[in-house]
Design a protein around this motif. Structure first.
Motif, short mmCIF file in Angstrom:
data_model
loop_
_atom_site.label_atom_id
_atom_site.label_comp_id
_atom_site.label_asym_id
_atom_site.label_seq_id
_atom_site.Cartn_x
_atom_site.Cartn_y
_atom_site.Cartn_z
N LYS A 185 13.04 13.60 -0.88
CA LYS A 185 12.13 12.46 -0.76
C LYS A 185 12.83 11.21 -0.24
N PRO A 209 8.87 8.14 2.28
CA PRO A 209 7.49 8.51 1.96
C PRO A 209 6.68 8.78 3.21
N ILE A 227 2.77 8.32 4.02
CA ILE A 227 1.61 7.68 3.39
C ILE A 227 0.44 7.65 4.37
N ASN A 228 -0.73 7.98 3.87
CA ASN A 228 -1.98 7.93 4.64
C ASN A 228 -3.02 7.18 3.81
N ASN A 229 -3.26 5.92 4.18
CA ASN A 229 -4.25 5.10 3.48
C ASN A 229 -5.52 4.91 4.31
N TYR A 281 -2.56 1.62 8.30
CA TYR A 281 -2.88 2.47 7.16
C TYR A 281 -1.91 3.65 6.99
N THR A 282 -0.84 3.68 7.78
CA THR A 282 0.00 4.86 7.72
C THR A 282 1.46 4.51 8.00
N THR A 283 2.34 5.33 7.45
CA THR A 283 3.73 5.30 7.87
C THR A 283 3.84 5.96 9.24
N THR A 312 11.55 5.56 9.43
CA THR A 312 10.15 5.61 9.03
C THR A 312 9.68 4.18 8.81
N GLY A 369 7.31 1.48 7.38
CA GLY A 369 6.38 1.41 6.27
C GLY A 369 4.97 1.10 6.76
N VAL A 370 3.98 1.37 5.90
CA VAL A 370 2.59 1.10 6.24
C VAL A 370 2.44 -0.38 6.62
N HIS A 408 -0.27 9.49 10.89
CA HIS A 408 -1.66 9.84 10.67
C HIS A 408 -2.54 9.03 11.62
#
Length: 209
Positions: free
Chosen positions: A58, A61, A63-65, A110-112, A159, A161-162, A185
């Motif tokens: 890990k 992250p 992330i899909n918001n 909304y996404t990484t 990566t 961040g969102v 995403h």
């Protein structure tokens, strides 16, 4: 991709940001780094593949918001390939110092988004990453005055961040392209997938070759 409310920002082109070397610690404000040599001592890890591998757990992250997006359209996870070419028309050189004119910052609300370089020597400085924090006093547009820039090796991935403002990936050359595997995403709604702010004439990022 579209411009956030058609925002174009006039900036002082004399501003210069000096690039620093990418490390997991230096980039932490903006997202995560894959850098096994720098993380293997401290990351949570297990043995894998019948003892022939070490698995670092890990490290970034995903992330899909997209359920928070106005359209309500859910995004799907997509692997894309970016074939990136050095933006030579935006670069000037003075001795050992190169200056890049940054003219765009973008974000994925909304996404990484993860960029993994492919086919680059592990110790070669191959690409430049530029990020900026939100300017909460001005509508959460990027605060280019506090932007930071990072020089990245072939054995490092980033990566974002969102909602992190960043420049389009800058491949360093000259004379070759650099391929990235990119995980993000996407739901197909342009301003929900990606927002942009354009800078005139732009701000400079410098680094030494």
């Amino acid at each position: 991709m579209v411009v956030v409310d058609k925002v174009k920002v006039t900036v002082d082109s004399a501003r210069v940001i000096e690039a620093e070397m990418l490390t997991p610690k230096s980039f932490a404000t903006f997202g995560s780094v894959f850098s096994a040599d720098e993380q293997i001592q401290d990351a949570e890890k297990t043995s894998a593949n019948q003892g022939t591998a070490t698995k670092l757990l890990k490290v970034a992250p995903v992330i899909n918001n997209s359920e928070q997006a106005p359209s309500g359209r859910m995004a799907t996870a997509n692997w894309n390939i970016f074939r990136s070419y050095p933006p030579n028309h935006l670069m000037t050189k003075d001795g050992d110092t190169v200056s890049y004119l940054a003219r765009v910052l973008e974000r994925h609300p909304y996404t990484t988004q993860t960029f993994i370089p492919m086919g680059l020597d592990a110790h070669q400085i191959g690409f430049l990453v530029i990020c900026a924090p939100n300017d909460t006093a001005h509508g959460n547009l990027p605060d280019y005055r506090r932007a930071r820039a990072f020089l990245c090796r072939g054995d490092q991935s980033v990566t974002y961040g969102v909602g992190t403002w960043h420049a389009p990936m800058v491949a360093l050359g000259p004379g070759y392209h650099l391929d990235f595997a990119v995980l993000v995403h996407e739901n197909g709604v342009p301003n929900e997938d990606c927002e942009e702010v354009l800078y005139e004439p732009g701000f400079h990022v410098s680094y030494v070759v």
